[in-house]
Design a protein around this motif. Structure first.
Motif, short mmCIF file in Angstrom:
data_model
loop_
_atom_site.label_atom_id
_atom_site.label_comp_id
_atom_site.label_asym_id
_atom_site.label_seq_id
_atom_site.Cartn_x
_atom_site.Cartn_y
_atom_site.Cartn_z
N UNK A 368 0.84 -1.21 -0.02
CA UNK A 368 -0.07 0.07 0.10
C UNK A 368 1.06 1.19 -0.04
N UNK A 369 2.21 1.26 0.01
CA UNK A 369 3.16 2.15 0.03
C UNK A 369 3.80 2.01 -1.42
N UNK A 370 4.66 3.30 -1.79
CA UNK A 370 5.47 3.05 -2.80
C UNK A 370 6.75 1.83 -2.57
N UNK A 371 6.79 1.15 -3.75
CA UNK A 371 7.79 0.00 -3.56
C UNK A 371 8.81 0.27 -4.43
N UNK A 372 10.17 -0.08 -3.84
CA UNK A 372 11.25 0.12 -4.35
C UNK A 372 12.26 -1.27 -4.54
N UNK A 373 12.80 -1.36 -5.62
CA UNK A 373 13.73 -2.49 -5.79
C UNK A 373 14.71 -2.79 -4.53
N UNK A 374 15.07 -3.94 -4.34
CA UNK A 374 16.27 -4.12 -3.25
C UNK A 374 17.28 -5.05 -3.87
N UNK A 375 18.46 -5.52 -3.20
CA UNK A 375 19.62 -6.04 -3.67
C UNK A 375 18.96 -7.51 -3.70
N UNK A 376 19.54 -8.50 -4.92
CA UNK A 376 19.27 -9.66 -4.92
C UNK A 376 20.16 -10.78 -4.52
N UNK A 377 21.37 -10.28 -4.28
CA UNK A 377 22.43 -11.14 -3.90
C UNK A 377 22.53 -12.56 -4.85
#
Length: 383
Positions: A368-377
């Motif tokens: 329900x909030x803005x979503x961002x990418x994160x590291x994939x490792x």
């Protein structure tokens, strides 16, 4: 009588089994690091209590992995690091540890802290159903290794005396090293190193979830994650009360810990964002940042492998290169990857894009909030 599926019966746990178990221990310790790092990187400000608590656990996990590598090297084995890749999301941890647990790379949240606490939990805090496996906890896994070391003490001593091709690393940094020394029993040294891993993670049994004076009575990893979950420092209750799953919260009513500002990264699905990127007009730029992080992660793993398995004169420079790459990973994640927002249209279609994993993604990310990418490792050397 055969043991649980895939678990070697105790009577067959010889020196060869111990070597294999120590390689599994290396994979086990390593598997926690991407999980904890992803949560730590998601914090907007990187010098507040939450960040420092997670970082302190990460530093000790590195010590534990190094101790496992040094034990295996002392027993004549070669620590395999370059091709390690936990492959999240996954059920349980390497070595069939905590097989009931579903683990995923995700931002810091109360839900993720519950996962971290389950990873580090001592047995006495688990439910009966969670105990019905060979290795319900990391501590149970290491206890099995300790029992095998004690049972095979003569063979262990001979293996340490004979040595092997791999290096002992980090003695000048305080890492546990195992080398032949007059008047010192290597069996005792190995058992003490395994005790260190168990106590720092779960706590010392006599102190519940705390550690002994050997570790300056610091909170265990379980305790530090519990402090973040409950939003307060550990504090002994006024009346004698045993720590149980039911009473645990009573012990975390000390100095308040403010909840940090968290960048709401999307929990990493098994395709490493492939389906989401196919919906993102900015995909080339995002993939460039993700690949750069994965390259640094791979370089770190390669450097660590070389520290233990390369020429001894290159061991220290290789360890230094690994530290350089660790810092590069933090920069690439926090200042590059986490600045890319997942398109709202892609977020709205997550249930279609990931029908088998949608519930997991929704559980570990606030959609329900803005979503961002994160590291994939992603370890590119393991592909």
């Amino acid at each position: 009588m055969p043991g649980p599926q895939g678990v070697t019966p105790t009577q067959f746990r010889d020196l060869s089994w111990i070597r294999g178990a120590m390689q599994t221990a290396i994979a086990l310790e390593h598997s926690t690091m991407p999980l904890y790092s992803a949560a730590m990187y998601s914090l907007e400000v990187q010098n507040y209590p939450s960040y420092n608590s997670i970082r302190s656990v990460l530093m000790e996990e590195m010590l534990h992995m190094a101790a496992a590598c040094n034990i295996l090297a002392a027993l004549g084995g070669r620590p395999g690091i370059a091709d390690l890749e936990p492959r999240f999301p996954r059920a349980g941890l390497p070595g069939q540890v905590a097989p009931d647990l579903r683990v995923v790379l995700a931002p810091l949240s109360v839900r993720q802290l519950k996962t971290f606490m389950r990873i580090e939990a001592p047995e006495f805090l688990l439910a009966k159903r969670e105990l019905a496996t060979a290795y319900p906890t990391i501590g149970r896994f290491y206890q099995a290794i300790k029992d095998a070391v004690a049972k095979n003490a003569t063979a262990v001593r001979a293996a340490v005396r004979d040595g092997g091709p791999a290096n002992q690393v980090g003695g000048n940094l305080g890492y546990r090293t195992i080398v032949p020394r007059d008047g010192v029993d290597p069996v005792d040294e190995i058992l003490e190193a395994l005790d260190m891993i168990m106590e720092q993670g779960e706590g010392e049994p006599a102190r519940g979830i705390g550690t002994s004076s050997t570790f300056q009575n610091e909170e265990s990893h379980y305790g530090r994650f519990a402090e973040l979950r409950y939003g307060a420092r550990y504090q002994q209750v006024s009346e004698p009360v045993a720590v149980t799953a039911e009473t645990e919260e009573q012990f975390f009513r000390g100095e308040p810990i403010a909840w940090p500002v968290v960048i709401n990264t999307l929990a990493v699905p098994s395709d490493h964002y492939g389906a989401v990127l196919s919906e993102d007009p900015n995909a080339p730029a995002v993939e460039k940042e993700l690949d750069a992080f994965d390259a640094a992660y791979t370089a770190m793993m390669t450097a660590l492998h070389q520290a233990w398995n390369g020429p001894v004169e290159r061991s220290w420079p290789s360890l230094g290169e690994a530290v350089v790459q660790m810092n590069e990973m933090r920069v690439l994640s926090c200042f590059n990857i986490l600045r890319h927002q997942v398109p709202p249209a892609a977020v709205a279609r997550l249930a279609e894009l990931y029908p088998a994993e949608y519930r997991l993604l929704a559980e570990f990310t606030d959609l329900d909030r803005p979503v961002f990418y994160g590291p994939r490792f992603v370890n590119q050397a393991a592909r």
